[in-house]
Design an enzyme around this catalytic site. Sequence first.
Site, mmCIF file in Angstrom:
data_model
loop_
_atom_site.group_PDB
_atom_site.id
_atom_site.type_symbol
_atom_site.label_atom_id
_atom_site.label_comp_id
_atom_site.label_asym_id
_atom_site.label_seq_id
_atom_site.Cartn_x
_atom_site.Cartn_y
_atom_site.Cartn_z
ATOM 1 N N GLU A 43 0.835 -1.197 0.000
ATOM 2 C CA GLU A 43 0.000 0.000 0.000
ATOM 3 C C GLU A 43 0.873 1.252 0.000
ATOM 4 O O GLU A 43 1.906 1.307 0.668
ATOM 5 C CB GLU A 43 -0.905 0.000 1.232
ATOM 6 C CG GLU A 43 -1.861 1.175 1.305
ATOM 7 C CD GLU A 43 -2.714 1.177 2.559
ATOM 8 O OE1 GLU A 43 -3.786 1.803 2.526
ATOM 9 O OE2 GLU A 43 -2.306 0.553 3.569
ATOM 10 N N LYS A 115 -10.087 1.147 -2.173
ATOM 11 C CA LYS A 115 -10.209 0.704 -0.782
ATOM 12 C C LYS A 115 -11.577 1.064 -0.215
ATOM 13 O O LYS A 115 -11.988 2.227 -0.239
ATOM 14 C CB LYS A 115 -9.100 1.350 0.042
ATOM 15 C CG LYS A 115 -8.974 0.848 1.473
ATOM 16 C CD LYS A 115 -7.767 1.498 2.136
ATOM 17 C CE LYS A 115 -7.537 0.996 3.545
ATOM 18 N NZ LYS A 115 -6.347 1.647 4.166
ATOM 19 N N CYS A 156 -5.175 -3.384 3.131
ATOM 20 C CA CYS A 156 -4.867 -3.090 4.529
ATOM 21 C C CYS A 156 -6.059 -3.251 5.480
ATOM 22 O O CYS A 156 -6.418 -4.359 5.837
ATOM 23 C CB CYS A 156 -4.253 -1.696 4.621
ATOM 24 S SG CYS A 156 -3.323 -1.395 6.150
#
Length: 277
Positions: A43, A115, A156
């Site tokens: 990321e 995301k 994440c």
Amino acid sequence: MEILSIAAIQMCSVHDRNKNLNTARVLMEKAVQKGARLIALPENFSFIGQERENITFAEERETGEIVHFLKKFSMKHSVAIIGGSVPLRSSSKAKVTNTCLVFDQSGVIIGSYDKIHLFDFHLDDKTVYRESHYVKHGKHIETVKLFGHIMGLCICYDLRFPELFRKLMLRGMEVLFAPSAFTMETGKDHWEVLLRARAIENQCYVVAPAQYGRHNDERISYGRTMIIDPWGRIMAQCQDMEDVIVCEIDFAFLGEVRKHLPCLKHIRRKLFFLGEA
């Protein structure tokens, strides 16, 4: 293809984008030398600074410097790339998307993932993250097909939301990619547990390239990049350094795990509003 060599990159990205791209290039070339056909970056591999600065560094999906860097590397070495995540311009001038771009072996973007779950974390007055202040929530789950197999995408903080991965599994996911920058505070207790749980419950490989170390005065990442098999075993793991790990993913083994422990077939889909089996 029953065997696929996959690399996961670990970096300590900083404010200097040119430095980060040079580091990524060196590690990716090392992965190519080790025989990797698919390379996964962490990321925010191109930039880590103040969260609000992502707006300044945001690019267009097709024409940005980072996109060009990944496309050029893919074409030169004939490798597929899971492009960690980069800030892309959104419909809002005040926010970017935190986007994972996927390139096939010829440098063509074949998919992307924005995301969905944004990291808002308040440990104490000195440890505060407000990703949602500067990043726009993604709205769609995404899989891509590479080398004849289905790859699932997350970023994440998404790892904490298992319903996302059940949906990915129902789409046929065989390998999950989780580019991350876990904080030191959460990573030391949660990183390995979450990754292994996602592998076990979805009977899939998990490839988790991560940020590690001190990025600036305010931010430290946990690291420990991992590749995990469908039985939940760690195949390889980075230590506290910029490095690359390469593993052979065996899809025949994945099939054996799902055959002998057929828990995915035992899901009560109708009961949990997941559709018919």
